[in-house]
Design a protein around this motif. Structure first.
Motif, PDB file in Angstrom:
ATOM      1  N   ASP A  92       0.894  -1.316   0.021  1.00 15.51           N
ATOM      2  CA  ASP A  92       0.010  -0.084  -0.036  1.00 15.51           C
ATOM      3  C   ASP A  92       0.959   1.318  -0.011  1.00 15.51           C
ATOM      4  O   ASP A  92       0.405   2.071  -0.518  1.00 15.51           O
ATOM      5  N   ALA A  93       2.030   1.270   0.480  1.00 15.49           N
ATOM      6  CA  ALA A  93       3.082   2.297   0.527  1.00 15.49           C
ATOM      7  C   ALA A  93       3.771   2.347  -0.743  1.00 15.49           C
ATOM      8  O   ALA A  93       4.842   3.488  -0.713  1.00 15.49           O
ATOM      9  N   GLY A  94       3.622   1.601  -1.546  1.00 15.92           N
ATOM     10  CA  GLY A  94       4.423   1.424  -2.836  1.00 15.92           C
ATOM     11  C   GLY A  94       5.529   0.621  -3.136  1.00 15.92           C
ATOM     12  O   GLY A  94       6.136   0.876  -3.795  1.00 15.92           O
ATOM     13  N   GLY A  95       5.738  -0.249  -2.138  1.00 13.85           N
ATOM     14  CA  GLY A  95       7.002  -0.975  -2.197  1.00 13.85           C
ATOM     15  C   GLY A  95       7.015  -2.370  -2.783  1.00 13.85           C
ATOM     16  O   GLY A  95       7.748  -3.171  -2.775  1.00 13.85           O
ATOM     17  N   ARG A  96       5.588  -2.836  -3.519  1.00 14.61           N
ATOM     18  CA  ARG A  96       5.421  -3.957  -3.957  1.00 14.61           C
ATOM     19  C   ARG A  96       6.680  -4.138  -5.210  1.00 14.61           C
ATOM     20  O   ARG A  96       6.788  -3.448  -6.034  1.00 14.61           O
ATOM     21  N   GLY A  97       7.230  -5.377  -4.852  1.00 14.66           N
ATOM     22  CA  GLY A  97       8.245  -5.693  -5.833  1.00 14.66           C
ATOM     23  C   GLY A  97       9.786  -4.918  -5.638  1.00 14.66           C
ATOM     24  O   GLY A  97      10.634  -5.192  -6.234  1.00 14.66           O
ATOM     25  N   ARG A  98       9.705  -3.875  -4.795  1.00 14.75           N
ATOM     26  CA  ARG A  98      10.966  -3.181  -4.480  1.00 14.75           C
ATOM     27  C   ARG A  98      11.391  -3.324  -3.125  1.00 14.75           C
ATOM     28  O   ARG A  98      12.679  -3.370  -2.777  1.00 14.75           O
ATOM     29  N   THR A  99      10.653  -3.507  -2.090  1.00 13.72           N
ATOM     30  CA  THR A  99      10.984  -3.579  -0.818  1.00 13.72           C
ATOM     31  C   THR A  99      10.975  -4.979  -0.175  1.00 13.72           C
ATOM     32  O   THR A  99       9.970  -5.558  -0.067  1.00 13.72           O
ATOM     33  N   ARG A 100      12.078  -5.228   0.229  1.00 17.02           N
ATOM     34  CA  ARG A 100      12.222  -6.765   1.110  1.00 17.02           C
ATOM     35  C   ARG A 100      11.911  -6.612   2.349  1.00 17.02           C
ATOM     36  O   ARG A 100      12.252  -5.465   2.987  1.00 17.02           O
ATOM     37  N   ILE A 101      11.138  -7.586   2.916  1.00 21.64           N
ATOM     38  CA  ILE A 101      11.194  -7.423   4.544  1.00 21.64           C
ATOM     39  C   ILE A 101      11.975  -8.292   5.171  1.00 21.64           C
ATOM     40  O   ILE A 101      12.115  -9.591   4.840  1.00 21.64           O
ATOM     41  N   VAL A 102      12.854  -7.806   5.913  1.00 17.40           N
ATOM     42  CA  VAL A 102      13.855  -8.452   6.687  1.00 17.40           C
ATOM     43  C   VAL A 102      13.110  -8.768   8.406  1.00 17.40           C
ATOM     44  O   VAL A 102      12.851  -7.813   8.848  1.00 17.40           O
ATOM     45  N   ALA A 103      12.972  -9.935   8.656  1.00 18.59           N
ATOM     46  CA  ALA A 103      12.216 -10.140  10.140  1.00 18.59           C
ATOM     47  C   ALA A 103      13.467 -10.107  10.971  1.00 18.59           C
ATOM     48  O   ALA A 103      14.392 -10.789  10.921  1.00 18.59           O
TER      49      ALA A 103
END
Ligand SMILES: *Cc1c(COP(=O)(O)O)cnc(C)c1O
Length: 223
Positions: A21-32
């Motif tokens: 929703d913030a525009g990160g699809r396909g760009r922002t990886r989630i590091v847990a």
């Protein structure tokens, strides 16, 4: 999946949606970020499908990496680097987020590290905080590149200020990195990741929003 894995999967899915929703699809990886949580929690996260894990403390990262040897996952070192701990980390770390000093780069080069490295930027100038002032970032990046290291981006931890002020810090970090030809930006944590994603984050580092409150207090100066 057991109930812990199910809870982690649900929390992670919610973060993925907020990142998108913030525009990160396909760009922002989630590091847990699994610091202070035992290896069983990482195992549950693996069965929930997570693959990128962040740790602050070298001993903890190495211990979990050894316990989980053979699993398909990537470790991200996101905490202060102590020179004596670097060698032990090398076989395990896929991305080094928090490089802050020339001597760390020199040690990593001597150990022939091929992993991605990010330079941590500190805008506060406060005593005891990890990272280099923005004015010193270019020299440190150049130094790493000259040593043959794979410097790919910048990382920042914002001070505890209002979200709009944090947005400015995220934007400045991205602009500084882009001016140096860098494309990776490790920016955003549980409290501010949507602001970071809107400003171009490629990796958010999320602990509490995936795993709940941490079991133990963090040592002072952990950042
Ligand atoms: C602990 C930590 C995180 C995760 O913080 P949360 O607020 O739990 O999401 C991210 N980055 C760094 C450098 C940390 O120390």
């Amino acid at each position: 999946m057991d109930s812990l894995a199910e809870r982690i999967a649900a929390n992670y899915a919610a973060i993925e949606e907020r990142v998108a929703d913030a525009g990160g699809r396909g760009r922002t990886r989630i590091v847990a970020v699994t610091k202070t949580h035992p290896a069983e929690v990482v195992r549950a996260a693996l069965s929930a499908g997570l693959r990128d894990f962040g740790e602050n403390y070298a001993d903890e990262l190495v211990a979990k990496a050894e316990t989980l040897r053979g699993e398909e996952l990537r470790w991200h070192m996101i905490g202060h680097l102590q020179s004596r701990a670097i060698k032990g980390l090398v076989p395990h770390v896929a991305v080094w987020h928090s490089v802050s000093r020339a001597k760390e780069l020199e040690l990593l080069a001597r150990l022939e590290v091929r992993a991605d490295l990010l330079v941590q930027v500190d805008y506060t100038g406060a005593e005891g905080r990890n990272g280099v002032p923005p004015g010193e970032v270019a020299a440190l990046v150049d130094h790493g590149v000259a040593l043959g290291l794979k410097v790919t981006g910048l990382m920042v931890v914002t001070p505890q200020v209002d979200p709009p002020a944090r947005a400015g810090i995220f934007a400045s970090t991205r602009e500084l990195g882009q001016s140096l030809g860098l494309g990776e930006f490790s920016m955003g944590m549980t409290d501010d990741f949507e602001w970071a994603v809107r400003e171009g984050s490629t990796m958010v580092r999320i602990g509490r929003a995936i795993f709940g409150d941490r079991p133990a207090a963090e040592p002072a100066g952990a950042r």
